[in-house]
Write a protein that holds these residues in place. Sequence first.
Motif, PDB file in Angstrom:
ATOM      1  N   SER A  62       6.925  10.487  -0.577  1.00 20.95           N
ATOM      2  CA  SER A  62       6.503   9.511   0.422  1.00 20.95           C
ATOM      3  C   SER A  62       5.956  10.198   1.668  1.00 20.95           C
ATOM      4  CB  SER A  62       7.703   8.652   0.815  1.00 20.95           C
ATOM      5  OG  SER A  62       8.659   9.462   1.471  1.00 20.95           O
ATOM      6  N   GLY A  63       5.336   9.400   2.511  1.00 23.25           N
ATOM      7  CA  GLY A  63       4.906   9.926   3.807  1.00 23.25           C
ATOM      8  C   GLY A  63       6.092  10.432   4.605  1.00 23.25           C
TER       9      GLY A  63
ATOM     10  N   TYR B 231      -2.130  16.631   7.644  1.00 19.38           N
ATOM     11  CA  TYR B 231      -1.731  15.342   7.059  1.00 19.38           C
ATOM     12  C   TYR B 231      -1.167  14.425   8.155  1.00 19.38           C
ATOM     13  CZ  TYR B 231       1.070  11.952   4.490  1.00 19.38           C
ATOM     14  OH  TYR B 231       1.623  10.790   4.029  1.00 19.38           O
TER      15      TYR B 231
ATOM     16  N   LEU C  95      -3.067  11.045  10.229  1.00 15.13           N
ATOM     17  CA  LEU C  95      -2.407   9.735  10.342  1.00 15.13           C
ATOM     18  C   LEU C  95      -2.301   9.302  11.797  1.00 15.13           C
ATOM     19  CD1 LEU C  95       0.439  10.209   7.713  1.00 15.13           C
ATOM     20  CD2 LEU C  95      -1.332   8.458   7.612  1.00 15.13           C
TER      21      LEU C  95
ATOM     22  N   PHE D 237      13.334  14.880  -1.355  1.00 19.56           N
ATOM     23  CA  PHE D 237      13.808  14.590   0.001  1.00 19.56           C
ATOM     24  C   PHE D 237      15.080  15.383   0.304  1.00 19.56           C
ATOM     25  CE2 PHE D 237      15.782  12.240   3.426  1.00 19.56           C
ATOM     26  CZ  PHE D 237      14.698  11.976   4.254  1.00 19.56           C
TER      27      PHE D 237
ATOM     28  N   VAL E 197       0.855  -1.177   0.000  1.00 19.11           N
ATOM     29  CA  VAL E 197       0.000   0.000   0.000  1.00 19.11           C
ATOM     30  C   VAL E 197       0.892   1.228   0.000  1.00 19.11           C
ATOM     31  CG1 VAL E 197      -1.758   1.246   1.264  1.00 19.11           C
ATOM     32  CG2 VAL E 197      -1.752  -1.244   1.275  1.00 19.11           C
TER      33      VAL E 197
ATOM     34  N   ARG F 192      -0.692  17.594   1.015  1.00 14.71           N
ATOM     35  CA  ARG F 192       0.600  16.921   1.089  1.00 14.71           C
ATOM     36  C   ARG F 192       1.322  17.030  -0.239  1.00 14.71           C
ATOM     37  NH1 ARG F 192       0.569  11.625  -1.114  1.00 14.71           N
ATOM     38  NH2 ARG F 192       2.073  10.883   0.402  1.00 14.71           N
TER      39      ARG F 192
ATOM     40  N   PRO G 202      13.864   8.118   0.229  1.00 13.20           N
ATOM     41  CA  PRO G 202      14.057   6.895   1.008  1.00 13.20           C
ATOM     42  C   PRO G 202      12.770   6.375   1.634  1.00 13.20           C
ATOM     43  CG  PRO G 202      14.901   8.786   2.202  1.00 13.20           C
ATOM     44  CD  PRO G 202      14.516   9.281   0.846  1.00 13.20           C
TER      45      PRO G 202
ATOM     46  N   GLY H 291      -3.044   4.807   5.390  1.00 16.73           N
ATOM     47  CA  GLY H 291      -2.363   5.976   4.840  1.00 16.73           C
ATOM     48  C   GLY H 291      -0.864   5.947   5.002  1.00 16.73           C
ATOM     49  N   PHE H 292      -0.347   5.038   5.819  1.00 13.31           N
ATOM     50  CA  PHE H 292       1.102   4.895   5.951  1.00 13.31           C
ATOM     51  C   PHE H 292       1.637   4.112   4.755  1.00 13.31           C
ATOM     52  CE2 PHE H 292      -0.016   5.920  10.239  1.00 13.31           C
ATOM     53  CZ  PHE H 292       1.102   6.499  10.807  1.00 13.31           C
ATOM     54  N   THR H 293       2.910   4.237   4.525  1.00  8.47           N
ATOM     55  CA  THR H 293       3.548   3.434   3.488  1.00  8.47           C
ATOM     56  C   THR H 293       3.881   2.066   4.065  1.00  8.47           C
ATOM     57  OG1 THR H 293       4.508   5.402   2.489  1.00  8.47           O
ATOM     58  CG2 THR H 293       5.512   3.307   1.914  1.00  8.47           C
ATOM     59  N   HIS H 294       3.488   1.025   3.357  1.00 17.10           N
ATOM     60  CA  HIS H 294       3.750  -0.340   3.833  1.00 17.10           C
ATOM     61  C   HIS H 294       4.628  -1.047   2.814  1.00 17.10           C
ATOM     62  CE1 HIS H 294       0.595  -0.160   6.993  1.00 17.10           C
ATOM     63  NE2 HIS H 294       0.037   0.670   6.140  1.00 17.10           N
TER      64      HIS H 294
ATOM     65  N   ALA I 113       1.670   5.402   0.314  1.00 18.37           N
ATOM     66  CA  ALA I 113       1.219   6.423   1.257  1.00 18.37           C
ATOM     67  C   ALA I 113       0.020   7.171   0.681  1.00 18.37           C
ATOM     68  CB  ALA I 113       2.350   7.396   1.538  1.00 18.37           C
ATOM     69  N   ALA I 114      -0.884   7.513   1.555  1.00 18.25           N
ATOM     70  CA  ALA I 114      -2.070   8.251   1.127  1.00 18.25           C
ATOM     71  C   ALA I 114      -2.594   9.030   2.326  1.00 18.25           C
ATOM     72  CB  ALA I 114      -3.130   7.282   0.619  1.00 18.25           C
ATOM     73  N   PHE I 115      -3.707   9.703   2.129  1.00 23.60           N
ATOM     74  CA  PHE I 115      -4.326  10.370   3.259  1.00 23.60           C
ATOM     75  C   PHE I 115      -4.958   9.326   4.177  1.00 23.60           C
ATOM     76  CE2 PHE I 115      -4.625  13.706  -0.071  1.00 23.60           C
ATOM     77  CZ  PHE I 115      -3.837  14.658   0.566  1.00 23.60           C
ATOM     78  N   ALA I 116      -4.920   9.610   5.446  1.00 23.84           N
ATOM     79  CA  ALA I 116      -5.605   8.742   6.403  1.00 23.84           C
ATOM     80  C   ALA I 116      -7.083   9.119   6.418  1.00 23.84           C
ATOM     81  CB  ALA I 116      -5.001   8.926   7.787  1.00 23.84           C
TER      82      ALA I 116
END
Lengths: 188, 641
Positions: free
Chosen positions: B526-527, B197, B201, B481, A28, B521, B471, B211-214, A30-33
């Motif tokens: 990335s987040g 933003y 989260l 970044f 997944v 954002r 990163p 919404g986090f990067t996994h 990153a996106a808005f929560a």
Amino acid sequence: MGCCLVAALVISVLRRVRYAVLPGQPPVTAAFAPSPRRPAPGTMLVGLAAAPPATAPPARLVSAPVAAGLAVLAYVTAVALLDAVGLLVTGDDPLVGWTARDLGAAALLVAALLAAAGTTPRARSRLDDVSVACIAAGVTWTALAIVDMHVLGLFELGTVGDVLLHGSGLALLMTGLALHAPPKESSR
Amino acid sequence: MTAETQIPSDRDRTARVLLRTPSGPFAPVTARRMRRALLTYAAVWVVAVAPSVLGAGPGLATGALGLALPGGGFAAAGHPWLAVATVVVFVVALVVWWFFGATIVPPIIWIGAAVLAGVGAEAVSDAGRAVALAAGPVLVALSAAVHVVRHRAQVRIGERLNRRLEQVDFVITGMPDMSAGLPVAESSAEDLARLRYGLDLALQPIDRFDGFTHLDQYREAALRYQLNALSYGLSMSRFTRTPAFSGYLAEAQRSSIEKMLQRKVWGYWAKENAWGNLRWDPEPVENSENIMLTGFMGLMLGMYETLNDDRYAQPAGLPFRWSPTRTYDHSYGSLAASIHRNMGGSDFTLFPCEPNWIYTVCNTFGLNTLVSHDRLHGTSYAADVLPGLRDGYEDEFMRPDGKIVGVRARHLGLSWNFWASPSVQMTTTYWMHAGLPELSQRTWWLLREKGLTLRDGLLELPKFATNGLDPGNYLMGRDTFGQVVTIMAAREVGDEEYARAAERTLDEREPIETSETGVRRLKDSSGLANHYANLGRFGRRSGLRDLVAHGVPDTWRTGPRLAEAAYPEVLVARAVTDGTALDLVLLPGAGPVRTTLGIDRLVPGRTYTATGTTTGGVTADAFGRALVEVDLGERLEVRLY
């Protein structure tokens, strides 16, 4: 962050291969929560909307060319290992045949990589992903083994080894075919 | 080498910070580790050659030759392609070791290939044997020669730089005048949209990570690093914009900390400890490594406690639950004690993140944890380790030309050259500023001298490929970044010209994504990059240094504060107290609204005048709390006094 340069390359390649060949959800991004709410003091939230369900990410396509390319690598490595441990009985004039075969395998690998790069992603079910990968890998493995042993006559194995080498490819192929889900028929 | 001059009329001081002259091509501890590694390799090499000398059969001889060089056995057995393949696989194994601390992988490949070669060998090729025996020593000798040549060039550069550094006085900011308060700016609507933003989260349930990067839990995209950056950004916004607002902002700070306690965030250590140290022990703190958890999380805790309360310093304040029956109870204190112990027990003073790998940036977080813990709890951890840490950074992890070396293998002493890239310098500049401000300032000065370029008001980063990497998602092609960490570092050391140039570069170039609720954002980043962008956005000169090393005025800890407000209806652009009065600037977050604000830490029973409210005055209850009502349709100033 310099290490990440290498990390980015390696991890991105591994991710592509992993989600092309094996079942599983793609990562997944990153996106808005979901928008949270907190009430004013002394009040209750009214009409608090539940967080929207997480959107299921689209299934990653299985790239048949990627699977075929991996099968080429795996096959060549397996044969090399069998040769190294002395289980292969090679022909009388191995050099020309092996050179032609190595060049052919390399060409096949390059073709697979080019095809993989040019493939347009297409959503599939996870089961389809696995089946397509198995079919592509099985066909490639089987074809390579037939060419090596019975067209070019590069080497022989004992009966058991012969069955195992050909059987591995055929087993992959049959597994893929068995997993392949036929398209749903219309209820009409 | 530092010469300092006190400025009596000011709390700041100036310092001249020269580069140290190295004692040799290899720093003392690094040289010891390398000598030990070489001696070990020499012993293995003797073992590798012995069967050939003693006339052993081809199986034993080729197997042994495989110990002299990965794939050497295959080379000796006449399988050059397998030898090359083994070398390739071995290099991949080294990368795996480096990424995930999997120490066992390279030896498995090396020894496994040797065994396989020995099993299948029928004869020994003289040419292959020569390659197997010569390649390792030749490679080592070549590497050493290249290093010595480069080192000499770097020494000459360092000498030239020192002649210029002798003329430079770096201003090291001191303890601010707390009685006068600290600067508190007002957030713009854009600032608040970006802050949301992070708030969104953080404010979801503790066990949710929507919404986090996994991607993975090992490298820079791991959840823990996103939570760290999220927490730092929230804390910095609180420190420089809304110190007198707890409410949902403090809740978000807590949430980012408590999400760190989820096993999916910290459980990576069990695997790294197993494949890196051959120990099955998930305990994340009581070990000799893992500063990537203790250091980064410790700083989150230090910032939180500085701005809020000491709940995480209480015994078992941080329960790391591995299973229903096994919990590792820790606290802010036990994390700091672990870092202090590990720094004291390391020859480098710096100690590893992943098993074996010491990263300079990670250790700055460890130092920041110790500095903040000392200030809050009266320990002397930082003072104990600072001399060793300074020597470690200056001697073992710095090239003679002043570039910080990003990573070094603890046991082998090896490092990777491209880890001296500008991104490492900028990141370290920022995070060093609280504990080692002289080194931070000098590193920034070197960056300005040799890399950063302003053109038409925009910032151009050096042409390093690594500057184009995000990163937080491992994607390359944009230097966002790099621009973000430049904003952080430049603003922290007081170089606002460069900070604004980097901000302008991003504003002009980077597309912004806006949610249906108005959250904004950086769209293509990335987040992690977005969270650090917030940290830079809310920073100020010595913002990190003040927050970590000096803390907040007492009036901020005792004066009235905005304790409750509706979210996202009420966005707090500024909230500050002088110990008696409370000043707020509010913006609507979901359209015009009449809403209630909860104020606490008032004097019980006292009646306050309230401007900007619908009521005009309010009396605090027996607990020092009061509610006021506001009509929030546009920017609104509220004052209680």
